[in-house]
Design an enzyme around this catalytic site. Structure first.
Site, PDB file in Angstrom:
ATOM      1  N   GLU A   1      -3.467  -2.679  -4.511  1.00 53.92           N
ATOM      2  CA  GLU A   1      -2.180  -3.147  -3.968  1.00 53.92           C
ATOM      3  C   GLU A   1      -1.772  -4.493  -4.564  1.00 53.92           C
ATOM      4  O   GLU A   1      -0.591  -4.866  -4.495  1.00 53.92           O
ATOM      5  CB  GLU A   1      -2.237  -3.227  -2.433  1.00 53.92           C
ATOM      6  CG  GLU A   1      -2.930  -4.442  -1.856  1.00 53.92           C
ATOM      7  CD  GLU A   1      -4.445  -4.330  -1.820  1.00 53.92           C
ATOM      8  OE1 GLU A   1      -5.067  -5.113  -1.079  1.00 53.92           O
ATOM      9  OE2 GLU A   1      -5.023  -3.482  -2.540  1.00 53.92           O
ATOM     10  N   HIS A  41      -8.713  -4.196  -5.432  1.00 57.95           N
ATOM     11  CA  HIS A  41      -7.449  -4.163  -4.690  1.00 57.95           C
ATOM     12  C   HIS A  41      -6.285  -3.645  -5.530  1.00 57.95           C
ATOM     13  O   HIS A  41      -5.557  -4.432  -6.144  1.00 57.95           O
ATOM     14  CB  HIS A  41      -7.112  -5.572  -4.194  1.00 57.95           C
ATOM     15  CG  HIS A  41      -7.957  -6.042  -3.061  1.00 57.95           C
ATOM     16  ND1 HIS A  41      -7.555  -5.962  -1.749  1.00 57.95           N
ATOM     17  CD2 HIS A  41      -9.191  -6.600  -3.043  1.00 57.95           C
ATOM     18  CE1 HIS A  41      -8.497  -6.452  -0.962  1.00 57.95           C
ATOM     19  NE2 HIS A  41      -9.505  -6.847  -1.725  1.00 57.95           N
ATOM     20  N   CYS A  65     -11.383  -2.319  -0.051  1.00 51.39           N
ATOM     21  CA  CYS A  65     -12.208  -3.465   0.306  1.00 51.39           C
ATOM     22  C   CYS A  65     -12.746  -3.303   1.737  1.00 51.39           C
ATOM     23  O   CYS A  65     -13.621  -2.478   1.972  1.00 51.39           O
ATOM     24  CB  CYS A  65     -11.415  -4.760   0.110  1.00 51.39           C
ATOM     25  SG  CYS A  65     -12.445  -6.253   0.041  1.00 51.39           S
TER      26      CYS A  65
END
Length: 236
Positions: free
Chosen positions: A207, A205, A88
């Protein structure tokens, strides 16, 4: 398998740095906190530039962070073949630092986008996708307001012609359409790589997609690939 040391850089305004470190640990890695003002990567095997709003997104998203002191070390690490992942805002930083082609601008809807989306894997020739097969799809979240990847005609020709596209926004079956492109990105491009494949940036994302108790797990194979690349480099 030994634990790879994965550095996560915190810039002023980073907000997903702790999440990235948590994902590294959850996937079996050793997370190392790095600070934007330092000139030391602490001997890590891979580097993550996390999401957020570095320096408040002043000038352009990632433009100031791209000139932070630690980016000299990131650039040198990447030139040595070290795995570097930008997520991002981290993707925006890598583009602003000219480590990746193109730029990220305001999403076509002019709205902040926050939803689970599907990505089609375009190549396995990267530190992030070496364990995946081109054509397969993974589900992970996006959350951004300026995620529309754009490029000059010359850049776009090179990115497409040289196979530098890593992910495209797609349907679960891999089909492309405007309905599955959350920000209007050129050619549905969600992530790109450098020619060597050791530097990758993507807007979604991973994560946030490693824990099955809280959502999709499409980030798991990406972190597994990153760890594999990190350990391969460490033993080289």
């Amino acid at each position: 398998m030994s634990e790879p040391k994965v550095g996560v850089i915190t810039f002023p305004g980073s907000l997903d740095d702790a999440d990235a470190r948590r994902a590294v640990v959850a996937m079996g890695g050793d997370a190392v906190a790095l600070w934007h003002a330092e000139h030391d990567l602490a001997g890590v095997d891979a580097v993550i530039l996390p999401g957020g709003f570095s320096y408040g997104d002043y000038l352009r998203c990632g433009a100031i962070a791209a000139r932070a002191p630690i980016m000299d070390e990131v650039r040198a690490f990447a030139e040595r073949g070290g795995p570097v992942l930008g997520i991002c805002n981290g993707f925006q930083i890598l583009c602003e630092a000219e480590l990746l082609p193109g730029a990220l601008i305001r999403s076509a809807s002019l709205r902040f986008v926050c939803e689970d989306i599907w990505l089609r894997v375009e190549t396995s020739q990267t530190c992030l996708t070496r364990g995946l097969t081109p054509g397969e799809t993974i589900e992970i979240p996006v959350k951004h307001g300026e995620g529309q990847w754009v490029a000059t005609p010359g850049q776009l020709e090179r990115v497409e012609g040289d196979g530098l596209v890593v992910f495209r926004y797609s349907a679960p079956d891999g089909q492309l359409s405007d309905a599955t492109n959350p920000n209007g990105a050129t050619n549905h491009i969600a992530g790109v790589r450098n020619p060597a494949g050791n530097v990758v940036g993507l807007m979604p994302h991973p994560e946030h997609a490693v824990d099955p108790d809280v959502g999709p797990t499409g980030g798991q194979p990406l972190f597994a690939s990153l760890f594999e690349a990190a350990l391969a480099g460490a033993s080289a």
